[in-house]
Each structure stands twice: as structure tokens, then as C-alpha cells.
Design a protein around this motif. Structure first.
Motif, mmCIF file in Angstrom:
data_model
loop_
_atom_site.group_PDB
_atom_site.id
_atom_site.type_symbol
_atom_site.label_atom_id
_atom_site.label_comp_id
_atom_site.label_asym_id
_atom_site.label_seq_id
_atom_site.Cartn_x
_atom_site.Cartn_y
_atom_site.Cartn_z
ATOM 1 N N GLN A 41 -23.577 -26.919 -2.075
ATOM 2 C CA GLN A 41 -22.433 -27.493 -2.775
ATOM 3 C C GLN A 41 -21.154 -27.226 -1.986
ATOM 4 O O GLN A 41 -21.018 -26.196 -1.338
ATOM 5 N N ASP A 42 -20.195 -28.160 -2.091
ATOM 6 C CA ASP A 42 -18.890 -27.974 -1.481
ATOM 7 C C ASP A 42 -17.991 -27.291 -2.507
ATOM 8 O O ASP A 42 -17.608 -27.890 -3.505
ATOM 9 N N LEU A 43 -17.681 -26.027 -2.277
ATOM 10 C CA LEU A 43 -16.888 -25.237 -3.220
ATOM 11 C C LEU A 43 -15.489 -24.947 -2.691
ATOM 12 O O LEU A 43 -14.801 -24.054 -3.185
#
Length: 76
Positions: A41-43
Motif C-alpha cells: 500500500q502507498d501510505l
């Protein structure tokens, strides 16, 4: 290739030093690593930046340090 629970790469396999050896020996494939990285995921929006002094680089992330004015006795 050996994987951990549920087919995911283990933390040990993701360690850069171990990963390079596994890639060189053919135990781990570059495609497996790419697939793992693509699934993360892009956090970035949830991350908080912090400033850390880097004196070895010759610059301060917090700006120049201001020394307090001291009197002859060393008190502020």
C-alpha cells in the motif's frame, strides 16, 4: 523459492543483505520481489516527516544553531 505464511515473503528474505544473496543464488527471483513491492500500500499521505540533524553532511535540518549569550560567569 521459500516463502513464509500465506505465500508472503518473510522479513528475513526482504532484508537487503539476504535478498541479494538469494537473488544471486537463484533461490529468489526478481519477479517475486517486484510483485511483492507492487502489492504494498502507498501510505505516503499518512506519514509524518521529521527533521534530523545531519552534522556529518555539514548542514542542519533545523537551521543554524543559535548559541545563547553568556555573561563572564557563563550564565545566560
Amino acid at each position: 523459492m521459500t516463502v513464509g505464511e500465506k505465500g508472503k515473503l518473510t522479513e528475513l528474505q526482504l532484508d537487503r543483505r539476504v535478498r541479494e544473496r538469494l537473488l544471486a543464488s537463484g533461490t529468489l527471483s526478481a519477479g517475486t520481489i517486484e510483485a511483492h513491492l507492487a502489492g504494498l500500500q502507498d501510505l505516503e499521505e499518512q506519514a509524518e516527516g521529521i527533521a534530523v540533524d545531519q552534522p556529518a553532511l555539514g548542514a542542519s535540518a533545523q537551521g543554524s544553531r543559535v548559541e545563547p549569550d553568556l555573561d563572564d560567569d557563563g550564565a545566560e
